[in-house]
Design a protein around this motif. Structure first.
Motif, PDB file in Angstrom:
ATOM      1  N   GLU A  10     -27.153   3.927   6.211  1.00 22.06           N
ATOM      2  CA  GLU A  10     -28.037   4.618   7.156  1.00 22.06           C
ATOM      3  C   GLU A  10     -28.102   3.426   8.230  1.00 22.06           C
ATOM      4  O   GLU A  10     -27.956   3.610   9.267  1.00 22.06           O
TER       5      GLU A  10
ATOM      6  N   MET B  24     -34.875   3.294   5.186  1.00 20.34           N
ATOM      7  CA  MET B  24     -33.700   3.804   5.675  1.00 20.34           C
ATOM      8  C   MET B  24     -32.687   3.243   4.740  1.00 20.34           C
ATOM      9  O   MET B  24     -32.901   1.865   4.229  1.00 20.34           O
TER      10      MET B  24
ATOM     11  N   GLU C  47     -26.244   3.253  11.969  1.00 23.22           N
ATOM     12  CA  GLU C  47     -27.211   3.027  13.173  1.00 23.22           C
ATOM     13  C   GLU C  47     -27.082   1.794  13.819  1.00 23.22           C
ATOM     14  O   GLU C  47     -27.039   1.541  15.059  1.00 23.22           O
TER      15      GLU C  47
ATOM     16  N   ARG D 130     -21.728  10.587  14.400  1.00 18.54           N
ATOM     17  CA  ARG D 130     -23.082  10.922  14.286  1.00 18.54           C
ATOM     18  C   ARG D 130     -23.566  10.789  15.884  1.00 18.54           C
ATOM     19  O   ARG D 130     -24.138  11.904  16.326  1.00 18.54           O
TER      20      ARG D 130
END
Length: 113
Positions: A5, A1, A9, A56
Motif C-alpha cells: 500500500e 499501512m 500510494e 487506483r
C-alpha cells in the motif's frame, strides 16, 4: 499501512508530481520508507507498480465523479458541482498528465499505463 500500500500510494504521488519518466524506483522506495527489494518482492517492477497506482487513481476519480454526477439536482447543477468541486487544479489531472509522457507513449504496447 502495508508495504504494498505504501508503495502504491508513494508511486501515485510521484507519478503526479514527476510523471513516469521522472519517477525512479529509488524515489518510490524512499517515499514509501521501504527496503531496497520491497518493490520487486510485491511487484514485477516499476511498470506493474505504476499500473497499480494509476488504476487506483482512476478508480478514485471515477468514484468521485459518480458521487457528484449521480447526486441530487438537475443535470446542469450536478455538472456544475462536479466542475466546481475542491481540487488542486494547478497540478492538473493525475491520469491525464501521463498521456503525454514520452516513455508511456513509446511503451504503450509493453503493458505500461
Amino acid at each position: 499501512m502495508s508495504t504494498p500500500e505504501r508503495l502504491i500510494e508513494s508511486t501515485r504521488e510521484l507519478l503526479w508530481e514527476r510523471g513516469y519518466v521522472g519517477t525512479s524506483p529509488k524515489a518510490i522506495l524512499e517515499r514509501a520508507g521501504a527496503g531496497q527489494g520491497s518493490m520487486y518482492h510485491h511487484f514485477k517492477g516499476k511498470p506493474e507498480l505504476a499500473l497499480a497506482a494509476i488504476r487506483r487513481t482512476a478508480e478514485e476519480l471515477s468514484a468521485t465523479a459518480a458521487r457528484v454526477l449521480d447526486g441530487p439536482g438537475t443535470p446542469y447543477e450536478r455538472i456544475e458541482a462536479y466542475l466546481g468541486r475542491e481540487r488542486d487544479v494547478l497540478r492538473g489531472c493525475p491520469v491525464g498528465r501521463l498521456t503525454m509522457d514520452p516513455e508511456v507513449i513509446a511503451s504503450a504496447s509493453s503493458g505500461l499505463p
